[in-house]
Design an enzyme around this catalytic site. Structure first.
Site, PDB file in Angstrom:
ATOM      1  CB  ALA A  66      -0.871  -0.013   1.249  1.00 51.95           C
ATOM      2  N   GLY A 110       0.613  -4.948   0.947  1.00 51.01           N
ATOM      3  CA  GLY A 110      -0.594  -5.031   0.114  1.00 51.01           C
ATOM      4  C   GLY A 110      -0.345  -5.728  -1.215  1.00 51.01           C
ATOM      5  CD  GLU A 113      -2.423  -7.417   3.075  1.00 46.17           C
ATOM      6  OE1 GLU A 113      -2.118  -6.255   2.742  1.00 46.17           O
ATOM      7  OE2 GLU A 113      -3.063  -7.660   4.114  1.00 46.17           O
ATOM      8  CD  GLU A 133       1.791  -5.511   5.839  1.00 43.96           C
ATOM      9  OE1 GLU A 133       2.605  -6.412   6.124  1.00 43.96           O
ATOM     10  OE2 GLU A 133       1.017  -5.571   4.864  1.00 43.96           O
TER      11      GLU A 133
HETATM   12  N1  COA Z   1       4.591   3.138  -0.640  1.00 41.09           N
HETATM   13  C1  COA Z   1       4.988   4.291  -1.184  1.00 41.09           C
HETATM   14  N2  COA Z   1       6.114   4.436  -1.911  1.00 41.09           N
HETATM   15  C2  COA Z   1       6.879   3.347  -2.082  1.00 41.09           C
HETATM   16  C3  COA Z   1       6.534   2.098  -1.529  1.00 41.09           C
HETATM   17  C4  COA Z   1       5.329   2.012  -0.782  1.00 41.09           C
HETATM   18  N3  COA Z   1       4.899   0.863  -0.264  1.00 41.09           N
HETATM   19  N4  COA Z   1       7.495   1.202  -1.850  1.00 41.09           N
HETATM   20  C5  COA Z   1       8.395   1.874  -2.585  1.00 41.09           C
HETATM   21  N5  COA Z   1       8.021   3.156  -2.725  1.00 41.09           N
HETATM   22  C6  COA Z   1       8.728   4.229  -3.441  1.00 41.09           C
HETATM   23  C7  COA Z   1       9.939   4.745  -2.685  1.00 41.09           C
HETATM   24  O1  COA Z   1       9.543   5.685  -1.715  1.00 41.09           O
HETATM   25  C8  COA Z   1      10.733   5.323  -3.813  1.00 41.09           C
HETATM   26  O2  COA Z   1      10.182   6.570  -4.168  1.00 41.09           O
HETATM   27  P1  COA Z   1      11.153   7.859  -4.457  1.00 41.09           P
HETATM   28  O3  COA Z   1      12.011   7.407  -5.616  1.00 41.09           O
HETATM   29  O4  COA Z   1      10.200   8.940  -4.812  1.00 41.09           O
HETATM   30  O5  COA Z   1      11.937   8.060  -3.211  1.00 41.09           O
HETATM   31  C9  COA Z   1      10.478   4.380  -4.965  1.00 41.09           C
HETATM   32  O6  COA Z   1       9.261   3.717  -4.649  1.00 41.09           O
HETATM   33  C10 COA Z   1      11.553   3.346  -5.158  1.00 41.09           C
HETATM   34  O7  COA Z   1      11.720   2.652  -3.929  1.00 41.09           O
HETATM   35  P2  COA Z   1      13.137   2.500  -3.188  1.00 41.09           P
HETATM   36  O8  COA Z   1      12.873   2.294  -1.739  1.00 41.09           O
HETATM   37  O9  COA Z   1      14.047   3.632  -3.567  1.00 41.09           O
HETATM   38  O10 COA Z   1      13.690   1.163  -3.876  1.00 41.09           O
HETATM   39  P3  COA Z   1      14.727   0.124  -3.248  1.00 41.09           P
HETATM   40  O11 COA Z   1      15.091  -0.781  -4.361  1.00 41.09           O
HETATM   41  O12 COA Z   1      15.811   0.831  -2.532  1.00 41.09           O
HETATM   42  O13 COA Z   1      13.890  -0.687  -2.170  1.00 41.09           O
HETATM   43  C11 COA Z   1      11.963  -1.879  -1.326  1.00 41.09           C
HETATM   44  C12 COA Z   1      12.827  -1.506  -2.561  1.00 41.09           C
HETATM   45  C13 COA Z   1      10.751  -2.617  -1.859  1.00 41.09           C
HETATM   46  C14 COA Z   1      12.764  -2.799  -0.414  1.00 41.09           C
HETATM   47  C15 COA Z   1      11.558  -0.598  -0.575  1.00 41.09           C
HETATM   48  O14 COA Z   1      11.014   0.317  -1.504  1.00 41.09           O
HETATM   49  C16 COA Z   1      10.546  -0.824   0.507  1.00 41.09           C
HETATM   50  O15 COA Z   1      10.888  -1.325   1.566  1.00 41.09           O
HETATM   51  N6  COA Z   1       9.270  -0.426   0.249  1.00 41.09           N
HETATM   52  C17 COA Z   1       8.223  -0.501   1.239  1.00 41.09           C
HETATM   53  C18 COA Z   1       7.748  -1.912   1.431  1.00 41.09           C
HETATM   54  C19 COA Z   1       6.672  -1.958   2.484  1.00 41.09           C
HETATM   55  O16 COA Z   1       6.889  -1.696   3.646  1.00 41.09           O
HETATM   56  N7  COA Z   1       5.465  -2.335   2.045  1.00 41.09           N
HETATM   57  C20 COA Z   1       4.345  -2.490   2.920  1.00 41.09           C
HETATM   58  C21 COA Z   1       3.541  -1.251   2.950  1.00 41.09           C
HETATM   59  S1  COA Z   1       2.138  -1.473   3.961  1.00 41.09           S
END
Ligand code: COA
Length: 258
Positions: A66, A110, A113, A133
């Protein structure tokens, strides 16, 4: 139809839905959720759609969760958000047409999910799954606590949810979370191969399989009764007459969905 955050295409009855926010790793913001909801209305009503693939745009993510930037509000607002997410994913799970998740990268929160609400999952070798989460001070809210337990068992599910550990595609295969792991290049083709086979079967019987299998996890229903009902209803269909006649006449059945 055109959507802000989703690309669609249809080929031989297989409708491909691509979540298209690759710069945000296809995170599910309100617009994606609204677009998915509209896409599903189309899936339910459009008779030219026989089955569906859901995937993410770009090489990196299916859906990374999400959209965290939209997370704020009161407990009541949190509950409303979770209910909306759950309702959307029930709409996928209860769809009478097969829906397959092609997981082409991160399927987190999400995203995991969403994949779990589909009828089954195929992963590319670079796919990663997790419910992270608890890192954010929350827990899965779009049905993840239920479907992860259903799919991989309580012990493994709780370990993943409580530790926020990510697993790779081969682990997901071993856990039974996905049916196949294939190369990124083969991902959509694998889904198309399986859906082409399913699309050649009697659609009402296929829908009955989905309904009866879902009933296993619905405490208000007796799955065996649902099965009896679905089985019996098939007896009144043209497709049952066609399928049984074709077998006896040693020819291939041609189903009409009636
Ligand atoms: N919500 C909003 N934005 C998200 C996102 C999310 N769940 N997951 C990734 N993004 C965004 C990042 O903020 C980033 O945006 P920016 O370039 O404007 O800063 C972009 O997507 C790329 O992500 P980034 O974190 O730079 O890539 P990465 O390769 O370094 O890491 C992940 C990848 C998936 C490990 C990392 O993005 C992450 O941990 N995301 C969240 C996962 C999460 O907690 N999901 C559950 C949400 S309830």
């Amino acid at each position: 139809m055109n959507y802000d955050t989703i690309l669609t295409s249809i080929n031989n009855g297989i409708f491909t839905v691509t979540i298209n926010r690759p710069d945000k790793l296809n995170a599910l913001n309100k617009q994606v959720m609204a677009d998915l909801n509209s896409v599903l209305d189309d899936v339910y009503s459009n008779t030219s759609i026989q089955s569906v693939i859901i995937t993410g745009a770009g090489p990196k993510a299916f859906v990374a969760g999400a959209d965290i930037s939209e997370f704020s509000g009161t407990a009541e607002e949190g509950k409303i958000l979770a209910k909306k997410g759950q309702d959307l994913f029930f709409k996928i799970e209860n769809c009478p047409k097969p829906i397959v998740a092609c997981v082409n990268g991160f399927a987190l929160g999400g995203g995991c999910e969403l994949a779990m609400s589909c009828h089954f999952r195929i992963a590319s070798e670079n796919a990663k799954f997790g419910q992270p989460e608890v890192n954010l001070g929350i827990l899965p809210g779009y049905g993840g606590t239920q479907r992860l337990v259903q799919l991989i068992g309580k012990g493994k599910a709780l370990e993943l949810m409580m530790s926020a550990t990510m697993i790779d595609a081969n682990n997901a295969l071993q856990y039974g979370l996905v049916n196949y792991v294939v190369s990124a290049d083969d991902l959509l083709n694998k889904a198309i191969e399986i859906l082409t086979l399913i699309n050649s079967k009697a659609p009402l019987a296929v829908a009955g399989c989905i309904k009866a299998a879902n009933a296993v996890f619905n405490e208000s229903l007796n799955g065996y009764d649902v099965e009896i009902d679905a089985f019996g209803n098939c007896f009144a269909t043209t497709d049952m007459k066609e399928g049984t006649s074709a077998f006896l006449e040693k020819r291939k059945a041609v189903f009409s969905g009636k």
